[in-house]
Design a protein around this motif. Structure first.
Motif, PDB file in Angstrom:
ATOM      1  N   LEU A 158      -5.007  -7.738   6.956  1.00  0.00           N
ATOM      2  CA  LEU A 158      -3.751  -8.192   6.771  1.00  0.00           C
ATOM      3  C   LEU A 158      -3.825  -8.922   5.172  1.00  0.00           C
ATOM      4  O   LEU A 158      -2.863  -8.680   4.547  1.00  0.00           O
ATOM      5  N   SER A 175      -3.613  -6.135   2.667  1.00  0.00           N
ATOM      6  CA  SER A 175      -2.493  -5.772   2.493  1.00  0.00           C
ATOM      7  C   SER A 175      -1.468  -6.580   1.828  1.00  0.00           C
ATOM      8  O   SER A 175      -0.450  -6.242   1.239  1.00  0.00           O
ATOM      9  N   TRP A 176      -1.563  -7.923   2.161  1.00  0.00           N
ATOM     10  CA  TRP A 176      -0.742  -8.944   1.523  1.00  0.00           C
ATOM     11  C   TRP A 176      -1.000  -8.955  -0.028  1.00  0.00           C
ATOM     12  O   TRP A 176       0.002  -9.047  -0.737  1.00  0.00           O
ATOM     13  N   ARG A 177      -2.335  -8.556  -0.339  1.00  0.00           N
ATOM     14  CA  ARG A 177      -2.558  -8.864  -1.641  1.00  0.00           C
ATOM     15  C   ARG A 177      -1.812  -7.704  -2.344  1.00  0.00           C
ATOM     16  O   ARG A 177      -1.523  -7.672  -3.752  1.00  0.00           O
ATOM     17  N   ARG A 178      -1.644  -6.761  -1.743  1.00  0.00           N
ATOM     18  CA  ARG A 178      -0.930  -5.173  -2.553  1.00  0.00           C
ATOM     19  C   ARG A 178       0.283  -5.173  -1.711  1.00  0.00           C
ATOM     20  O   ARG A 178       0.545  -4.081  -1.330  1.00  0.00           O
ATOM     21  N   ARG A 179       1.296  -6.036  -1.580  1.00  0.00           N
ATOM     22  CA  ARG A 179       2.286  -6.257  -0.699  1.00  0.00           C
ATOM     23  C   ARG A 179       3.496  -5.150  -0.931  1.00  0.00           C
ATOM     24  O   ARG A 179       4.137  -4.913  -0.202  1.00  0.00           O
ATOM     25  N   ASP A 201       2.992  -2.102  -1.706  1.00  0.00           N
ATOM     26  CA  ASP A 201       2.808  -0.976  -1.228  1.00  0.00           C
ATOM     27  C   ASP A 201       3.551  -0.673   0.035  1.00  0.00           C
ATOM     28  O   ASP A 201       3.693   0.444   0.544  1.00  0.00           O
ATOM     29  N   ALA A 202       3.940  -1.917   0.771  1.00  0.00           N
ATOM     30  CA  ALA A 202       4.368  -1.768   2.167  1.00  0.00           C
ATOM     31  C   ALA A 202       5.713  -1.094   1.896  1.00  0.00           C
ATOM     32  O   ALA A 202       6.161  -0.492   3.127  1.00  0.00           O
ATOM     33  N   ILE A 207       2.174  -2.751   8.780  1.00  0.00           N
ATOM     34  CA  ILE A 207       2.486  -2.426   7.397  1.00  0.00           C
ATOM     35  C   ILE A 207       3.184  -1.400   7.009  1.00  0.00           C
ATOM     36  O   ILE A 207       3.931  -1.248   6.093  1.00  0.00           O
TER      37      ILE A 207
END
Lengths: 252, 227, 60
Positions: B18, B21-25, B27-28, B110
């Motif tokens: 999580l 993916s938060w650091r590359r939010r 992309d979501a 995500i």
């Protein structure tokens, strides 16, 4: 060790299998061609025209045996895949992978001849009916197995991955079949129906069974030949494979 | 040497995924953007006739979501495979299926949940009747985790490959067919005023089955492709 | 004979089906043979390379 297990172990040895398959395959091919010729003669010449479909029904003599084979070969492939994954027998891996192209060939024949038969009978090349759709999915499964096997560098690992995929596929085929069936009853769209299973006359049955037998023999023969080549490629470094290469030097 | 419990390992993995993916939010949003583009193309191709669009709306949205999910599948193990984390997961003393299940869960959260949330917008663009929308969202909520689970098994088989895009689509497609049929069947039935619960229940049953079996199959596949 | 070839007006359908059947199986027959020839040639090439290497710098 009793005789049967001993025989299995000998059979599993690549040089022995290579020799045995090389001796059997020509006879099986010859038998297949013979039976196919007899069956097609019976189907195309001897059998009377159908009272509903006239001569167009003669397509079933190539279509139906191919359809049987497309499913049968998938089953054989899955059994071999299972053996390959559980007992890690090299020959089972090779056999499973050799099944895929033959099965794909029969599936292509089934789809093509089915479309050709559908055009005069239903007035359309294709309908999204359960059998046709699951046959198409079957082709995708075969192509997936072949593609996965080709895509991985390490041959043993590739065979095991593709074998795993084949096993997933065999669960999937009936699910696809039933879901499409259910979907069709919901849609109620097409009025074209597969012809009812009218009791088939004996004059049409024996050619059909002959061609079916021929395709079975053809499958076994082609399987042996393909497995032979694959074994040779896999065992390239071994003594027997080198001897085989030297022996084949003169003969084309 | 002491290892934590399996639950703590799963939580650690969930937190890490999580966080990553938060650091590359940004992309979501990619799958949503993709689905939006696909849905935009349909009125342009078929003409802006509302009745015609309403008739195909549910199917188009489902297919768009399916393809968006397919494109996102590749990222499930890609990063972990490249930096060696995946190998560590396979070697870890904890049950691999559980660890993979938590990875799949994060991936679903995500990539697929934004798609489900965007469904009302997509539905409005295609004039989907308002009373079909809840059915569509229910179908998506049941179908997308199923797609993620089935897709994960296939991704596990292709994990070591550099260019797996087309092959992955070929492997996944046969598995996605029944899911698509049932999800679209529910929407179709709702649109025609017929009972639509049965296909949703089928999807639910399949999801329950896949929740148990897919992580196991995924683990087995991963052990084959990582040696 | 021409009646037989005409297949009651369905000649195109019936004969193309049979042709597909025979054609696809013929490809199935030929492709492993071609592959076998390739594999054997490669094995011979490998053996030759090894032999050359061992004659150039013979191991004592």
């Amino acid at each position: 060790m009793n005789k049967l297990t001993l025989w299995f172990h000998t059979l599993g040895s690549p040089p022995y299998f290579h020799r045995l398959a090389g001796r059997l395959a020509p006879w099986l091919f010859a038998g297949a061609v013979l039976f196919a010729a007899a069956g097609l003669y019976g189907g195309l010449v001897v059998a009377p025209p159908d009272y509903q479909q006239s001569d167009a029904y003669r397509i079933i003599f190539v279509h139906v045996p191919s359809a049987w084979m497309s499913l049968f070969i998938y089953f054989v492939m899955a059994v071999n895949a299972f053996i390959a994954l559980v007992w890690r027998i090299k020959l089972a891996e090779v056999l499973a992978m050799a099944c895929a192209p033959i099965g794909a060939a029969f599936t292509v024949i089934t789809l093509a001849t089915g479309a050709i038969w559908g055009k005069p009978m239903w007035g359309t090349w294709w309908t999204w009916d359960a059998r046709l759709t699951s046959e198409l999915v079957l082709l995708f499964l075969y192509l997936g197995v072949i593609g996965l096997y080709q895509a991985i560098e390490d041959r043993r690992q590739a065979a095991r991955a593709a074998a795993f995929l084949a096993l997933i596929g065999i669960v999937n085929v009936p699910i696809v079949h039933f879901s499409v069936k259910w979907w069709n009853t919901l849609h109620q769209g097409s009025t074209v129906r597969l012809l009812g299973p009218s009791a088939i006359d004996a004059s049409m049955l024996w050619p059909l069974l002959l061609v079916a037998l021929a395709t079975k023999l053809w499958f076994v023969a082609s399987l042996l030949v393909r497995a032979r080549v694959e074994l040779l490629a896999l065992e390239g470094g071994k003594e027997w494979a080198r001897a085989e290469a030297q022996r084949a030097e003169g003969t084309p | 040497m002491r290892y934590g419990t399996a639950a703590s390992a799963c939580f650690a993995l969930l937190r890490r995924d999580l966080l990553l993916s938060w650091r590359r939010r940004g992309d979501a949003l990619n799958p949503v953007l993709f689905a939006l583009i696909v849905v935009t193309l349909f009125p342009l191709a078929l003409g802006p006739e509302p009745n015609q669009l309403a008739r195909i709306a549910a199917g188009v949205i489902l297919v768009a979501v399916l393809i968006a999910g397919l494109l996102a599948l590749d990222t499930l193990f890609r990063g972990d495979y490249e930096d060696g984390t995946l190998e560590q997961l396979v070697l870890s003393p904890h049950p691999l299926p559980l660890l993979l299940a938590s990875k799949i869960l994060v991936h679903w959260l995500i990539t697929a949940v934004p798609l489900v949330l965007a469904a009302p917008l997509l539905a409005a663009m295609l004039y989907l009747p308002a009373d079909v929308l809840p059915v569509l969202i229910a179908a998506l909520a049941l179908a997308t985790p199923l797609l993620s689970l089935l897709g994960a098994v296939c991704v596990a088989l292709t994990v070591g490959m550099r260019r797996s895009g087309m092959l992955l689509a070929l492997l996944v497609l046969p598995l996605y067919v029944p899911v698509l049929i049932f999800a679209a069947g529910a929407c179709d039935a709702a649109q025609a005023g017929l009972p639509f619960v049965a296909p949703l229940l089928w999807l639910g049953a399949a999801l329950a089955l896949a929740l148990v079996l897919a992580p196991l199959a995924c683990a087995a596949a991963l052990r084959i492709s990582i040696t | 004979m021409s009646d037989f070839l005409a297949m009651g007006g369905y000649a195109g359908y019936v004969w193309s089906s049979v042709a597909i059947f025979v054609g696809v199986l013929a490809i199935d027959f030929i492709s492993p043979r071609l592959r076998r020839r390739r594999v054997l040639a490669e094995l011979r090439g490998r053996a030759r390379r090894q032999q050359r290497k061992s004659t150039e710098n013979p191991t004592p």
